[in-house]
Enzyme design. Sequence first.
Site, short mmCIF file in Angstrom:
data_model
loop_
_atom_site.label_atom_id
_atom_site.label_comp_id
_atom_site.label_asym_id
_atom_site.label_seq_id
_atom_site.Cartn_x
_atom_site.Cartn_y
_atom_site.Cartn_z
N ARG A 54 0.29 -0.10 -23.67
CA ARG A 54 1.55 -0.52 -23.93
C ARG A 54 2.13 -0.37 -25.52
O ARG A 54 1.16 0.00 -26.46
CB ARG A 54 1.55 -2.04 -23.98
CG ARG A 54 1.17 -2.93 -22.63
CD ARG A 54 1.01 -4.18 -22.58
NE ARG A 54 -0.15 -4.84 -23.45
CZ ARG A 54 -0.48 -6.13 -23.61
NH1 ARG A 54 0.13 -7.07 -23.09
NH2 ARG A 54 -1.39 -6.44 -24.48
N ASP A 56 5.07 -0.88 -28.57
CA ASP A 56 5.76 -1.85 -29.34
C ASP A 56 7.57 -1.53 -29.21
O ASP A 56 7.76 -0.36 -28.85
CB ASP A 56 5.52 -1.91 -30.72
CG ASP A 56 3.85 -2.60 -30.82
OD1 ASP A 56 3.64 -3.36 -29.60
OD2 ASP A 56 3.39 -2.39 -31.64
N ARG A 201 0.28 2.27 -36.88
CA ARG A 201 1.20 1.91 -37.86
C ARG A 201 0.64 1.65 -39.36
O ARG A 201 1.15 1.95 -40.41
CB ARG A 201 2.08 1.31 -37.37
CG ARG A 201 3.18 1.88 -36.37
CD ARG A 201 4.03 0.65 -35.58
NE ARG A 201 4.88 -0.10 -36.37
CZ ARG A 201 5.56 -0.95 -36.04
NH1 ARG A 201 5.52 -1.44 -34.84
NH2 ARG A 201 6.42 -1.64 -36.92
#
Length: 264
Positions: A54, A56, A201
Amino acid sequence: MRLALGIEYDGSGFSGWQRLTQPGETGLPTVQSAVEDALSTVADHPVLVTCAGRTDAGVHAACQVVHFDSDATRESRGWMLGATSRLPEAVSVRWCMPVAGDFHARFSAVARRYRYRLLNRAVRPALQRQWLSWERRPLDADAMHAAAQALLGENDFTSFRTVHCQAPHARRNLQRISVRRDGDVLDIEVQANAFLHHMVRNIVGSLIEVGAGERPQSWIAEVLAARDRTLAGPTAPPQGLVFAGPLYPGSWKLPAEVTIGPNA
């Protein structure tokens, strides 16, 4: 029949991959809901897909892999073109192929890859800004690359995951990480068996602190060992992040771009 799809998408206008509503309900746009709605129209029955990883909100994918089951009789080309014609312009099915019934887009994958692209110059980007992050401070890519090597191997990445991460544990095997400069652009490439929520990130945000001279190269290893998210750098913006795709053993006979090679 079980089928696998390779999907690319620009995540700028989506609230991430995961469907936030039940099929048939309206809500915030997600890539999963768009793909399932398109495939359901082609199949003439409800279709649910499972993805390799998945992403974001605002994060893109070069080759997201999904699988789904259908009794509809369609050629692979029909699935690919039929679904793409019903998808938003920001989403495209690149390939479709039948797979064995025990193939699973998530659990059959042995690795996943991300690329983070960062423009490093005094002024923000005008072109390609939806696919680039930006840092005005001069960055030392070599120092960032050297510091990142402390993350290789199987480690507890608690310091680099969001407090909202729902994974049962933070141990991941980071197999490769590199930082390279090409002119004003830095490319940060990461490969691991799996990733935690915001892991890439948060790693990038910490490496930027090293590249800007705010922290020494040894700091990344110290943050990793501390297992404390509050000690790491800020979370880098989403728009520079692309899910390059998962990797599968050759026995699944998937396209070469998602098949693990001898040196992977």
